[in-house]
Scaffold this motif. Structure first.
Motif, PDB file in Angstrom:
ATOM      1  N   SER A  31      58.373  37.877  57.032  1.00 26.94           N
ATOM      2  CA  SER A  31      59.774  38.238  57.300  1.00 26.94           C
ATOM      3  C   SER A  31      61.098  37.397  56.615  1.00 26.94           C
ATOM      4  O   SER A  31      62.232  37.482  57.446  1.00 26.94           O
ATOM      5  CB  SER A  31      59.901  38.091  58.949  1.00 26.94           C
ATOM      6  OG  SER A  31      59.773  36.523  59.278  1.00 26.94           O
ATOM      7  N   TYR A  32      60.584  36.453  55.716  1.00 26.41           N
ATOM      8  CA  TYR A  32      61.884  36.110  55.084  1.00 26.41           C
ATOM      9  C   TYR A  32      62.248  36.756  53.732  1.00 26.41           C
ATOM     10  O   TYR A  32      61.350  37.158  52.886  1.00 26.41           O
ATOM     11  CB  TYR A  32      61.300  34.658  54.632  1.00 26.41           C
ATOM     12  CG  TYR A  32      61.105  33.845  55.607  1.00 26.41           C
ATOM     13  CD1 TYR A  32      60.172  32.364  55.399  1.00 26.41           C
ATOM     14  CD2 TYR A  32      61.392  33.917  56.793  1.00 26.41           C
ATOM     15  CE1 TYR A  32      59.726  31.562  56.107  1.00 26.41           C
ATOM     16  CE2 TYR A  32      60.972  32.902  57.957  1.00 26.41           C
ATOM     17  CZ  TYR A  32      60.275  31.635  57.442  1.00 26.41           C
ATOM     18  OH  TYR A  32      59.786  31.014  58.455  1.00 26.41           O
ATOM     19  N   SER A  52      64.033  41.575  49.135  1.00 28.03           N
ATOM     20  CA  SER A  52      64.003  41.658  50.929  1.00 28.03           C
ATOM     21  C   SER A  52      62.725  41.428  51.399  1.00 28.03           C
ATOM     22  O   SER A  52      61.627  41.195  50.492  1.00 28.03           O
ATOM     23  CB  SER A  52      64.363  43.043  51.143  1.00 28.03           C
ATOM     24  OG  SER A  52      63.702  43.978  50.802  1.00 28.03           O
ATOM     25  N   TRP A  53      62.446  41.070  52.395  1.00 27.96           N
ATOM     26  CA  TRP A  53      61.094  40.672  53.283  1.00 27.96           C
ATOM     27  C   TRP A  53      60.345  42.032  53.082  1.00 27.96           C
ATOM     28  O   TRP A  53      58.885  41.759  53.041  1.00 27.96           O
ATOM     29  CB  TRP A  53      60.992  40.010  54.315  1.00 27.96           C
ATOM     30  CG  TRP A  53      61.599  40.798  55.673  1.00 27.96           C
ATOM     31  CD1 TRP A  53      62.775  40.628  56.244  1.00 27.96           C
ATOM     32  CD2 TRP A  53      61.032  41.563  56.579  1.00 27.96           C
ATOM     33  NE1 TRP A  53      62.954  41.154  57.287  1.00 27.96           N
ATOM     34  CE2 TRP A  53      61.746  41.775  57.652  1.00 27.96           C
ATOM     35  CE3 TRP A  53      59.621  41.897  56.721  1.00 27.96           C
ATOM     36  CZ2 TRP A  53      61.206  42.889  58.877  1.00 27.96           C
ATOM     37  CZ3 TRP A  53      59.146  42.642  57.661  1.00 27.96           C
ATOM     38  CH2 TRP A  53      59.995  43.205  58.534  1.00 27.96           C
ATOM     39  N   LYS A 100      65.258  32.648  56.664  1.00 29.79           N
ATOM     40  CA  LYS A 100      64.373  33.141  57.793  1.00 29.79           C
ATOM     41  C   LYS A 100      65.288  34.397  58.701  1.00 29.79           C
ATOM     42  O   LYS A 100      64.389  34.859  59.593  1.00 29.79           O
ATOM     43  CB  LYS A 100      64.326  32.139  58.445  1.00 29.79           C
ATOM     44  CG  LYS A 100      65.238  31.194  59.334  1.00 29.79           C
ATOM     45  CD  LYS A 100      64.843  30.129  59.861  1.00 29.79           C
ATOM     46  CE  LYS A 100      65.932  29.307  60.723  1.00 29.79           C
ATOM     47  NZ  LYS A 100      65.502  28.236  61.605  1.00 29.79           N
ATOM     48  N   VAL A 101      66.453  34.613  58.594  1.00 28.68           N
ATOM     49  CA  VAL A 101      67.055  35.348  59.394  1.00 28.68           C
ATOM     50  C   VAL A 101      67.674  36.644  58.605  1.00 28.68           C
ATOM     51  O   VAL A 101      68.579  36.479  58.031  1.00 28.68           O
ATOM     52  CB  VAL A 101      68.381  35.044  59.821  1.00 28.68           C
ATOM     53  CG1 VAL A 101      68.977  35.705  60.995  1.00 28.68           C
ATOM     54  CG2 VAL A 101      68.060  33.572  60.682  1.00 28.68           C
ATOM     55  N   LEU A 107      68.916  42.028  51.537  1.00 29.82           N
ATOM     56  CA  LEU A 107      69.009  40.977  50.373  1.00 29.82           C
ATOM     57  C   LEU A 107      69.866  39.799  50.915  1.00 29.82           C
ATOM     58  O   LEU A 107      70.933  40.074  51.522  1.00 29.82           O
ATOM     59  CB  LEU A 107      69.489  41.438  49.116  1.00 29.82           C
ATOM     60  CG  LEU A 107      68.553  42.776  48.441  1.00 29.82           C
ATOM     61  CD1 LEU A 107      69.261  43.318  47.250  1.00 29.82           C
ATOM     62  CD2 LEU A 107      67.273  42.362  47.961  1.00 29.82           C
ATOM     63  N   THR A 108      69.486  38.888  50.417  1.00 31.79           N
ATOM     64  CA  THR A 108      70.275  37.398  50.716  1.00 31.79           C
ATOM     65  C   THR A 108      70.977  37.059  49.389  1.00 31.79           C
ATOM     66  O   THR A 108      70.144  36.474  48.420  1.00 31.79           O
ATOM     67  CB  THR A 108      69.461  36.503  51.473  1.00 31.79           C
ATOM     68  OG1 THR A 108      68.963  36.785  52.629  1.00 31.79           O
ATOM     69  CG2 THR A 108      70.286  35.077  51.890  1.00 31.79           C
ATOM     70  N   ILE A 109      72.169  36.976  49.195  1.00 31.71           N
ATOM     71  CA  ILE A 109      72.995  36.723  48.048  1.00 31.71           C
ATOM     72  C   ILE A 109      73.457  35.394  48.007  1.00 31.71           C
ATOM     73  O   ILE A 109      73.478  34.804  46.995  1.00 31.71           O
ATOM     74  CB  ILE A 109      73.930  37.823  47.603  1.00 31.71           C
ATOM     75  CG1 ILE A 109      73.273  39.075  47.778  1.00 31.71           C
ATOM     76  CG2 ILE A 109      74.528  37.643  46.281  1.00 31.71           C
ATOM     77  CD1 ILE A 109      72.053  39.470  46.833  1.00 31.71           C
TER      78      ILE A 109
END
Length: 127
Positions: A31-32, A52-53, A100-101, A107-109
């Protein structure tokens, strides 16, 4: 607490390939959202690739697009960075990070959004 351990770095000639691995502890890896960053001496840390997770979405920096591939195997708690056609300017310490969120396909940029970081692995590309 999640621990991230990178491996696969080393010395390679220009044009060569390396595959980096990032193994995560914990049962919630799937989920990360994950990312690979790099930092060369005297330069700022930059995001190289993100996934993405769900694995359905990926992001690449312009300088590596078409040469690097990020992937993940959630069953193995591992994210990979396949690096082909390496150039001397790819020389850096490569670090994986976990957010984790994150939503399933997000995507986390931004680096400040990542919660956990590995220690990094050195990649050196000789000309």
């Amino acid at each position: 607490q999640v621990q991230l351990v990178e491996s696969g770095g080393g010395l390679v000639q220009a044009g060569g390939s390396l595959r980096l691995s990032c193994a995560a502890s914990g049962r919630t890896f799937s989920s990360y959202a994950m990312g690979w960053f790099r930092q060369a001496p005297g330069k700022e840390r930059e995001l190289v690739a993100a996934i993405s997770w769900s694995g359905s979405n990926t992001y690449y920096a312009g300088s590596v697009k078409g040469r690097f591939t990020i992937s993940r195997v959630n069953a193995k708690n591992t994210v990979y960075l396949q690096m082909n056609s390496l150039k001397p300017e790819d020389t850096a310490v490569y670090t994986c990070a976990a957010d984790k969120v994150a939503r399933r396909h997000s995507l986390t940029i931004n680096s400040y959004e990542y919660d956990y970081w590995g220690q990094g692995t050195q990649v050196t590309v000789s000309s």
